[in-house]
Design a protein around this motif. Sequence first.
Motif, PDB file in Angstrom:
ATOM      1  N   PHE A   1      77.283  34.189  50.838  1.00  0.00           N
ATOM      2  CA  PHE A   1      78.613  33.678  51.259  1.00  0.00           C
ATOM      3  C   PHE A   1      79.900  32.913  50.630  1.00  0.00           C
ATOM      4  O   PHE A   1      80.946  33.590  50.259  1.00  0.00           O
ATOM      5  CB  PHE A   1      78.374  34.006  52.703  1.00  0.00           C
ATOM      6  CG  PHE A   1      79.526  33.524  53.471  1.00  0.00           C
ATOM      7  CD1 PHE A   1      80.463  34.630  54.121  1.00  0.00           C
ATOM      8  CD2 PHE A   1      79.903  32.043  54.321  1.00  0.00           C
ATOM      9  CE1 PHE A   1      81.887  34.270  54.439  1.00  0.00           C
ATOM     10  CE2 PHE A   1      81.241  31.887  54.665  1.00  0.00           C
ATOM     11  CZ  PHE A   1      82.020  33.255  55.094  1.00  0.00           C
ATOM     12  N   VAL A   2      79.214  31.686  50.601  1.00  0.00           N
ATOM     13  CA  VAL A   2      79.958  30.900  50.268  1.00  0.00           C
ATOM     14  C   VAL A   2      80.943  31.434  49.104  1.00  0.00           C
ATOM     15  O   VAL A   2      82.517  30.744  48.686  1.00  0.00           O
ATOM     16  CB  VAL A   2      79.526  29.131  50.410  1.00  0.00           C
ATOM     17  CG1 VAL A   2      80.369  28.334  49.907  1.00  0.00           C
ATOM     18  CG2 VAL A   2      79.137  29.075  51.713  1.00  0.00           C
TER      19      VAL A   2
ATOM     20  N   THR B   1      83.027  38.522  56.463  1.00  0.00           N
ATOM     21  CA  THR B   1      82.790  37.913  57.210  1.00  0.00           C
ATOM     22  C   THR B   1      81.274  39.369  57.983  1.00  0.00           C
ATOM     23  O   THR B   1      80.218  38.681  58.819  1.00  0.00           O
ATOM     24  CB  THR B   1      83.691  38.247  58.480  1.00  0.00           C
ATOM     25  OG1 THR B   1      85.026  37.459  58.580  1.00  0.00           O
ATOM     26  CG2 THR B   1      82.960  37.751  59.679  1.00  0.00           C
TER      27      THR B   1
ATOM     28  N   LEU C   1      78.459  38.108  56.369  1.00  0.00           N
ATOM     29  CA  LEU C   1      77.914  36.794  57.416  1.00  0.00           C
ATOM     30  C   LEU C   1      77.320  36.459  58.325  1.00  0.00           C
ATOM     31  O   LEU C   1      76.604  35.991  58.906  1.00  0.00           O
ATOM     32  CB  LEU C   1      79.793  36.036  57.448  1.00  0.00           C
ATOM     33  CG  LEU C   1      79.305  33.901  58.059  1.00  0.00           C
ATOM     34  CD1 LEU C   1      78.572  33.351  57.429  1.00  0.00           C
ATOM     35  CD2 LEU C   1      80.704  33.780  58.336  1.00  0.00           C
TER      36      LEU C   1
ATOM     37  N   GLU D   1      83.405  33.376  49.001  1.00  0.00           N
ATOM     38  CA  GLU D   1      84.613  33.425  49.681  1.00  0.00           C
ATOM     39  C   GLU D   1      85.211  33.002  48.444  1.00  0.00           C
ATOM     40  O   GLU D   1      86.947  32.833  48.228  1.00  0.00           O
ATOM     41  CB  GLU D   1      84.165  32.578  50.820  1.00  0.00           C
ATOM     42  CG  GLU D   1      84.322  33.262  51.894  1.00  0.00           C
ATOM     43  CD  GLU D   1      85.185  34.839  51.744  1.00  0.00           C
ATOM     44  OE1 GLU D   1      85.362  35.436  51.487  1.00  0.00           O
ATOM     45  OE2 GLU D   1      85.971  34.745  53.497  1.00  0.00           O
TER      46      GLU D   1
ATOM     47  N   PHE E   1      88.684  37.088  64.675  1.00  0.00           N
ATOM     48  CA  PHE E   1      86.987  37.231  64.614  1.00  0.00           C
ATOM     49  C   PHE E   1      85.938  36.703  63.749  1.00  0.00           C
ATOM     50  O   PHE E   1      84.780  36.797  63.811  1.00  0.00           O
ATOM     51  CB  PHE E   1      87.718  38.432  63.553  1.00  0.00           C
ATOM     52  CG  PHE E   1      86.175  39.520  62.692  1.00  0.00           C
ATOM     53  CD1 PHE E   1      85.717  40.302  64.217  1.00  0.00           C
ATOM     54  CD2 PHE E   1      86.424  39.367  61.424  1.00  0.00           C
ATOM     55  CE1 PHE E   1      84.239  40.780  62.815  1.00  0.00           C
ATOM     56  CE2 PHE E   1      85.599  40.558  60.455  1.00  0.00           C
ATOM     57  CZ  PHE E   1      83.839  40.585  61.865  1.00  0.00           C
TER      58      PHE E   1
ATOM     59  N   TYR F   1      76.342  31.767  65.731  1.00  0.00           N
ATOM     60  CA  TYR F   1      75.729  31.280  64.392  1.00  0.00           C
ATOM     61  C   TYR F   1      75.109  29.909  65.841  1.00  0.00           C
ATOM     62  O   TYR F   1      73.651  29.409  65.766  1.00  0.00           O
ATOM     63  CB  TYR F   1      76.062  29.938  63.434  1.00  0.00           C
ATOM     64  CG  TYR F   1      75.722  31.316  62.134  1.00  0.00           C
ATOM     65  CD1 TYR F   1      76.082  32.526  61.768  1.00  0.00           C
ATOM     66  CD2 TYR F   1      74.923  30.642  61.390  1.00  0.00           C
ATOM     67  CE1 TYR F   1      76.085  33.584  61.119  1.00  0.00           C
ATOM     68  CE2 TYR F   1      74.412  31.447  60.239  1.00  0.00           C
ATOM     69  CZ  TYR F   1      75.609  33.014  59.945  1.00  0.00           C
ATOM     70  OH  TYR F   1      75.548  33.530  58.629  1.00  0.00           O
TER      71      TYR F   1
ATOM     72  N   ILE G   1      74.327  37.639  57.063  1.00  0.00           N
ATOM     73  CA  ILE G   1      72.986  36.785  56.954  1.00  0.00           C
ATOM     74  C   ILE G   1      72.591  35.852  58.176  1.00  0.00           C
ATOM     75  O   ILE G   1      71.610  35.593  58.272  1.00  0.00           O
ATOM     76  CB  ILE G   1      74.129  36.393  56.130  1.00  0.00           C
ATOM     77  CG1 ILE G   1      74.182  36.360  54.863  1.00  0.00           C
ATOM     78  CG2 ILE G   1      73.056  34.543  56.020  1.00  0.00           C
ATOM     79  CD1 ILE G   1      74.918  35.760  53.980  1.00  0.00           C
TER      80      ILE G   1
ATOM     81  N   PHE H   1      73.210  32.473  52.261  1.00  0.00           N
ATOM     82  CA  PHE H   1      74.114  31.466  52.607  1.00  0.00           C
ATOM     83  C   PHE H   1      74.775  30.830  51.732  1.00  0.00           C
ATOM     84  O   PHE H   1      76.535  31.101  51.613  1.00  0.00           O
ATOM     85  CB  PHE H   1      74.511  30.556  54.000  1.00  0.00           C
ATOM     86  CG  PHE H   1      75.582  30.248  54.359  1.00  0.00           C
ATOM     87  CD1 PHE H   1      75.624  30.380  55.328  1.00  0.00           C
ATOM     88  CD2 PHE H   1      75.623  28.667  53.891  1.00  0.00           C
ATOM     89  CE1 PHE H   1      76.796  30.615  55.954  1.00  0.00           C
ATOM     90  CE2 PHE H   1      77.026  27.932  54.530  1.00  0.00           C
ATOM     91  CZ  PHE H   1      77.689  28.920  55.327  1.00  0.00           C
TER      92      PHE H   1
END
Lengths: 135, 494
Positions: free
Chosen positions: B139-140, B177, B180, B143, A44, A52, B183, B136
């Motif tokens: 997201f980093v 995810t 992500l 996580e 996934f 991307y 985004i 972005f």
Amino acid sequence: MTSLANQILSHWNYLAVITLMMIGLYIAISRGNLVKKVMGMSVFQTSVILLYVSMAKVTGGTAPILIEGRDDIIYSNPLPHVLMLTAIVVGVATTALGLALIVRINEAYGTVEEDEIVAMDRAEDERDLRSEDAS
Amino acid sequence: MSDLASHLPVLQVLIPLLAAPLCFLLRKEAIVLPFTIAVSFACFAISMNLLSQVLGGDILVYEFGGWSRPYGIEYRVDILNAFVLVVVSGIAAVVFAVGPGQARRVIPEGREYLFYSAALLCLTGLLGVTITGDVFNIFVFLEISSLSSYILIALGLNRRALMAAFSYLIMGTIGATFLLIGIGFMYQATGTLNMVDMAHRIQVLGPTKGVLVALAFVMVGISIKLAVFPLHHWLPNAYSYAPPLVSAFLASTATKVAYYLLIRFTFGLFGAALVFETVGIDRLLLPLSIIAMFVGSIAAIYQTEFKRLLAYSSIAQIGYMTLGLSFATQAGVSAGLIHVFNHALMKGALFLVAACVTWRMGGTNLDVMKGLGQRMPFTMAAMVVAGLALVGVPGTVGFVSKWALVSAALEVDALWIAFLIMASSILALVYVWKVVEIAYFQTPEVELERREPPLRLLIPTWILAGAAIYFGIFSSYAVDVAELAAQQVFMVGL
């Protein structure tokens, strides 16, 4: 009809993204084996990398390496590739942590099947309840 | 000195980030514990300073490497995220100061430094998500905080903690995810990652298909992290099997940061007009919040384990926060933000009480809490205070939040919602009373002497419980900041 077929064929990489994404999500949700769950999750996550990279492609574009004196070259967008390097690292870390947890679960329960683990937890609860009743 | 002051936004994240591997290298607990406490208090001091700098309405922008937007990454501090930074770092400072008084029962001797490393990394992630101005980056950092929180949860004594951490890992990764993917679509639609730049371009674009798809993915992703009602499945197990100290930290920070993200993406990126008028997310969020308020509270009533009861109560409290947002008014957002602050205080205090009980009894089953009111009077008094705050008794922070929420509901002429808020408070009274009744009016099976946990555990518990009263009586400070933040969010957008 042909325009629809054209549209599908010209977006085949996005179709691959969606297929991979759904396969991964389905495995992560439906499988009882924890290792398979982690692998599904990994598929996934990987599908997003393809998403991307697909969007970075510029038709006729080449690798973004500047050549002095030439301004007629079309470059692909390098930014999504860079973002995906980070996402790969995140994905690897998540998979590693997931597998490490599975090792610990296997040590504690002796199995990596979710339904067996749930059954063991339930049996434990019932035992506690009975010993309480007895006392 | 002024040079250092201009780098405060980056130091906010950099200090815990560098401290985490240092903890790993220092190893000796005698060094690591004071070090962690110093780091978390430094973070708290920095966030207080940042808040005082932005309260006037200025926005602090920190450009990395001097690259200005839209090319570089920037940190961007306004009242909203400075407020969340203060909540997160403040709770971290109080909870980390407890140290091994509790941790020793949970973590094998000599391995405590791993706990501190993971805890500091989690703090780094949460602060980073809050302060950054680059999608972005969100997201980093998300996580980073999630991966370290899976580790922290897996430290629980019971082997079920492992399964709880594993299911949270699967759910959390799917959520992140989704974010992500969202985004990615936002980037595809706008060609930028900077939040200010992106907001402008989305405004120009309007509700195109790409933006709408992005909105759907982002909202579902954040809702998983926030544990909005039908996506809350991971939360009860994670909070009830994690070590109590970890639950205290995560319950009062992780979901708050997710709530901040929800506000940021709604108002700062997609714009209130798109989210509420074009898509109508409020029409979905409102019933879900109300269901969460009732399902969470009713489930809490039936629990037989103290931490699990608190976890279900958290789901109900998250319902109050999203309810505030779903009014789509300034008063509603401000009520949600006030509840973020207040809920962090009371849930932090209650989970620290759970830590005290674990220290004394080895577990937090409601059975072992029988008669603790007489055997651990100071601990249980903190439980009563924080519990009353949860119900919303006047004089506590809970009343301040309920008051703000009810007036926000009345402002949009929703008398029935105001009524439902009261009704769910009565359910909260039922589950809090259940614990009080067990602790004060039942006799334990084995007679115990009166003994309090060590001060190192008791003082942080009472700091949070005391703050729950202090900010309930002198409510103006927190309320003013939340109102200013909501006002800025509404006026400026970002």
